[in-house]
Design a protein around this motif. Structure first.
Motif, PDB file in Angstrom:
ATOM      1  N   ASN A 268       0.949  -1.158  -0.056  1.00  0.00           N
ATOM      2  CA  ASN A 268       0.208  -0.141   0.029  1.00  0.00           C
ATOM      3  C   ASN A 268       0.873   1.292  -0.049  1.00  0.00           C
ATOM      4  O   ASN A 268       0.701   2.227   0.399  1.00  0.00           O
ATOM      5  N   GLU A 278      -1.783   3.009  -3.470  1.00  0.00           N
ATOM      6  CA  GLU A 278      -2.898   2.199  -3.638  1.00  0.00           C
ATOM      7  C   GLU A 278      -3.033   1.118  -2.620  1.00  0.00           C
ATOM      8  O   GLU A 278      -1.963   0.429  -2.495  1.00  0.00           O
ATOM      9  N   ASP A 279      -4.171   0.620  -1.961  1.00  0.00           N
ATOM     10  CA  ASP A 279      -4.208  -0.457  -0.980  1.00  0.00           C
ATOM     11  C   ASP A 279      -4.514  -1.601  -1.811  1.00  0.00           C
ATOM     12  O   ASP A 279      -5.689  -1.964  -2.136  1.00  0.00           O
ATOM     13  N   GLU A 282      -6.903  -4.441  -0.332  1.00  0.00           N
ATOM     14  CA  GLU A 282      -8.292  -3.998  -0.394  1.00  0.00           C
ATOM     15  C   GLU A 282      -8.783  -4.060  -1.829  1.00  0.00           C
ATOM     16  O   GLU A 282     -10.043  -4.436  -2.157  1.00  0.00           O
ATOM     17  N   THR A 285      -9.432  -7.711  -2.486  1.00  0.00           N
ATOM     18  CA  THR A 285     -10.470  -8.342  -1.661  1.00  0.00           C
ATOM     19  C   THR A 285     -11.828  -7.802  -2.168  1.00  0.00           C
ATOM     20  O   THR A 285     -12.757  -8.546  -2.255  1.00  0.00           O
ATOM     21  N   ASN A 286     -11.846  -6.661  -2.910  1.00  0.00           N
ATOM     22  CA  ASN A 286     -13.040  -6.182  -3.406  1.00  0.00           C
ATOM     23  C   ASN A 286     -13.520  -6.824  -4.377  1.00  0.00           C
ATOM     24  O   ASN A 286     -14.596  -7.202  -4.935  1.00  0.00           O
ATOM     25  N   THR A 324      -4.933 -11.681   6.457  1.00  0.00           N
ATOM     26  CA  THR A 324      -4.767 -10.456   6.680  1.00  0.00           C
ATOM     27  C   THR A 324      -3.630  -9.946   7.560  1.00  0.00           C
ATOM     28  O   THR A 324      -2.810 -10.769   8.086  1.00  0.00           O
ATOM     29  N   TYR A 420       2.293  -5.337   6.250  1.00  0.00           N
ATOM     30  CA  TYR A 420       1.182  -4.980   5.584  1.00  0.00           C
ATOM     31  C   TYR A 420       1.018  -6.195   4.563  1.00  0.00           C
ATOM     32  O   TYR A 420      -0.053  -7.140   4.688  1.00  0.00           O
TER      33      TYR A 420
END
Length: 478
Positions: A268, A278-279, A282, A285-286, A324, A420
Motif C-alpha cells: 500500500n 493504492e491499497d 483492499e 479483496t473487493n 490479513t 502489511y
C-alpha cells in the motif's frame, strides 16, 4: 518489469513505438478508451541454478496430479471458489471482436520440443502455478491450469506464450507482459481478456520470473497500478542496500519490479520513497473476496495440535494461511496428553516455515513470527529473527501441561519494515522431548549465530539455563 508505459490511450501516446512491434496507433486496442499497461522492463537473466527436479513438499502441491492428453498438469489451488484465475499454457486464438484484435498465441514450449509438455516443462508449469497460487492465497479464488470453457465476469486469464513467433500478431511483443486495467467483473470483461506473459522475454524456463510477471499482469486486470522504485535503492529503506539484506527477505512490491527478489508482496506504498499508495489488498479483496480464517485468533478457540509419540518424543505438524495483516493463528499443544505420569518436564521445539516452491529461490510472501503462550495466555517466548522469513524457538524444562503457539506475519527492519503484505501459507511443526528420553533432539540447544554484512552486523544469541523448577530464556538482537 517495465519502463511503465501506462497507456490511457490518448493522443499523447499515438506515436509511441513498441520494441519489436508496430506503432501503437496501428494496434486495435489503442482506440478503445480503456487503460492498458505494457510492462517492458525485463529481468537481468542471472545464471541461477535450480534446486533440482525433486518436488519438495509444499502446501499447495498435491502428492500426485492428473495430466491432460498433451501432458499439461491439471492443477487447482482452491477448487469450488467463486472466482477463477486461469494460467493458460495451451495457447489461444482470437478472431474479430476481441479487444486485442486477431492474434494467435502458441502453447507453452520453452524447450522447443513439440506440442506435448515434457517432464521439465511440467516442472516449470507446476512451479509457476505454486508461486501464483501463493500470491493469491489470501483471496477466495481458484488458481488453475484448466480453462473453464465459458469465461464469465468472475474469470481472469493469463496466457503464457512466445511473442516472437512470426505472424502471431500479439500485443506489445517486445515487452514481458501486457494487460488491460480494472476490467475484472465488468460487463463484457471477457472481451478484454486475456493478459499476456511472454516466456521468450522472461528467461523461457525461469518459473520465478514468469510467476512474478503473471501475478503482476493479473493485478492490473483486477485494478492495480504500478508501484515506483525510490531514487536511492529501489524499494529498501534509506541507507540500506541489497548487499546488507539477506537474499531470503530481499523485498519488492508485487506491482513494482519483482525480478530477482525473493520476497515479493502486495503493498500500500508502505516503503521508503513510495509515490503510489493504492491499497492492493483492499482492491483485490473487493474483486475476489477474502478466504475464511482457517485458525482462530484466541486462546479459547485455538486449534488443537495432534501429537504422535515415538521413543519418548512426540511430534506435531499443522498448516495454515495468514490472510490479513491482523490475522493470527492460535494452536493448542497439549503436551500432557502423551506424557507418562512420571514425566514432569519436557523440552519443546517449534519451527515455522513459509511456503517453498519447487524450483529456484524465493516465492514466499510471508515473513513469520512465533509466540508461545502459557495456559494463562501470557507470552513466554517470541521468535522473529531478522533477515529470515523462517522462525524457530526452544523451551527447555517446560512443566508438562498445555501451551499455545501463535503464528502471524511480521516485518523485517532492514528489508520490509511493514507487515502489511506479509501474508501467505506456512507449516508449523516441532517435537516434544520428555525428561528421561534419549533423542538427538534432546541435545544442547543453546546457539549463537552472528552474521556480518557490509554496513551492518546482526547477531542473535539464544541462551537457555535449565533447572528442575525454573526456566530462563533470553534472546538478544543487536
Amino acid at each position: 518489469m517495465r519502463t511503465s508505459l501506462i497507456i490511457a490511450v490518448t493522443v499523447l501516446y499515438l506515436a509511441l513505438q513498441i520494441t519489436q512491434g508496430a506503432p501503437v496507433e496501428n494496434e486495435p486496442w489503442a482506440h478503445l478508451g480503456v487503460e492498458v499497461v505494457i510492462d517492458d522492463e525485463l529481468p537481468d537473466l542471472y545464471d541461477h541454478t535450480t534446486k533440482g527436479n525433486v518436488r519438495r513438499q509444499t502446501i499447495f502441491l498435491p502428492g500426485s496430479y492428473a495430466l491432460s492428453d498433451t501432458g499439461l498438469p491439471i492443477l487447482h489451488s482452491r477448487p469450488g471458489a467463486p472466482h477463477t484465475i486461469v494460467l493458460q499454457f495451451s495457447g489461444d486464438k482470437a478472431t474479430e471482436g476481441a479487444a486485442w484484435g486477431e492474434y494467435t498465441a502458441t502453447p507453452f514450449d520453452p524447450l522447443d520440443d513439440g506440442p506435448a509438455f515434457s517432464t521439465e516443462e511440467q516442472d516449470v508449469i507446476v512451479d509457476i502455478w505454486q508461486r501464483v497460487s501463493e500470491s493469491y492465497s489470501p483471496f477466495d479464488v481458484d488458481v488453475t491450469t484448466v480453462h473453464p470453457g465459458k469465461v464469465t465476469t468472475k474469470t481472469a486469464i493469463c496466457v503464457i506464450t512466445d511473442s516472437s513467433v512470426p505472424d502471431s500478431n500479439l500485443p506489445a511483443p517486445g515487452a514481458g507482459g501486457i494487460a488491460f486495467v480494472n476490467m475484472f467483473g465488468k460487463p463484457k470483461s471477457d472481451l478484454f481478456q486475456p493478459a499476456f506473459a511472454y516466456y521468450n522475454r522472461l528467461g523461457r524456463t525461469r518459473s520465478d520470473y514468469l510467476a512474478v510477471a503473471i501475478t503482476h499482469e493479473l493485478g492490473h486486470f483486477f485494478g492495480l497500478h504500478h508501484d515506483n522504485k525510490n531514487d536511492e535503492n529501489g524499494y529498501l529503506p534509506s541507507g540500506v542496500t541489497r548487499k546488507m539484506v539477506a537474499s531470503s527477505v530481499d523485498w519488492a512490491p508485487t506491482m513494482g519490479v519483482g525480478y530477482n527478489r525473493n520476497m515479493v508482496q502486495w503493498s500500500n506504498g508502505n516503503y521508503y520513497g513510495a509515490k503510489q499508495f493504492e491499497d492492493d489488498i483492499e482492491v483485490l479483496t473487493n474483486a475476489l473476496g477474502a478466504v475464511r480464517d482457517d485458525h482462530a485468533d484466541l486462546v479459547s478457540d485455538a486449534t488443537p495440535l495432534g501429537l504422535v509419540k515415538s521413543d519418548g518424543m512426540a511430534q506435531f505438524k499443522e498448516r495454515g494461511i495468514i490472510s490479513t495483516s491482523w490475522d493470527v493463528d492460535m494452536f493448542l499443544l497439549p503436551v500432557q496428553k502423551v506424557a507418562q505420569s512420571s514425566q514432569k518436564y519436557c523440552s519443546v521445539h517449534v519451527s515455522a516455515e513459509p511456503f517453498t516452491p519447487s524450483l529456484f529461490d524465493g516465492g514466499n510472501t510471508l515473513d513469520i513470527r512465533i509466540k508461545v503462550l502459557n495456559d494463562e495466555g501470557t507470552v513466554v517466548q517470541t521468535a522473529n529473527p531478522s533477515n529470515s522469513p523462517h522462525a524457530s524457538l526452544v523451551l527447555e524444562a517446560w512443566p508438562v501441561g498445555p501451551l499455545y503457539i501463535q503464528i502471524d506475519g511480521s516485518s523485517d527492519q532492514l528489508a520490509h519494515p511493514s507487515d502489511y503484505g506479509s501474508l501467505g501459507q506456512y507449516t508449523v511443526h516441532g517435537d516434544v522431548v520428555y525428561d528421561g528420553a534419549s533423542s538427538s533432539m534432546n541435545s544442547a540447544r543453546s546457539t549463537s549465530t552472528s552474521t556480518t554484512m557490509k554496513g551492518t552486523t546482526s547477531t542473535m544469541t539464544t541462551t537457555t539455563t535449565t533447572t528442575t523448577t525454573t526456566t530462563t530464556t533470553t534472546t538478544t538482537t543487536t
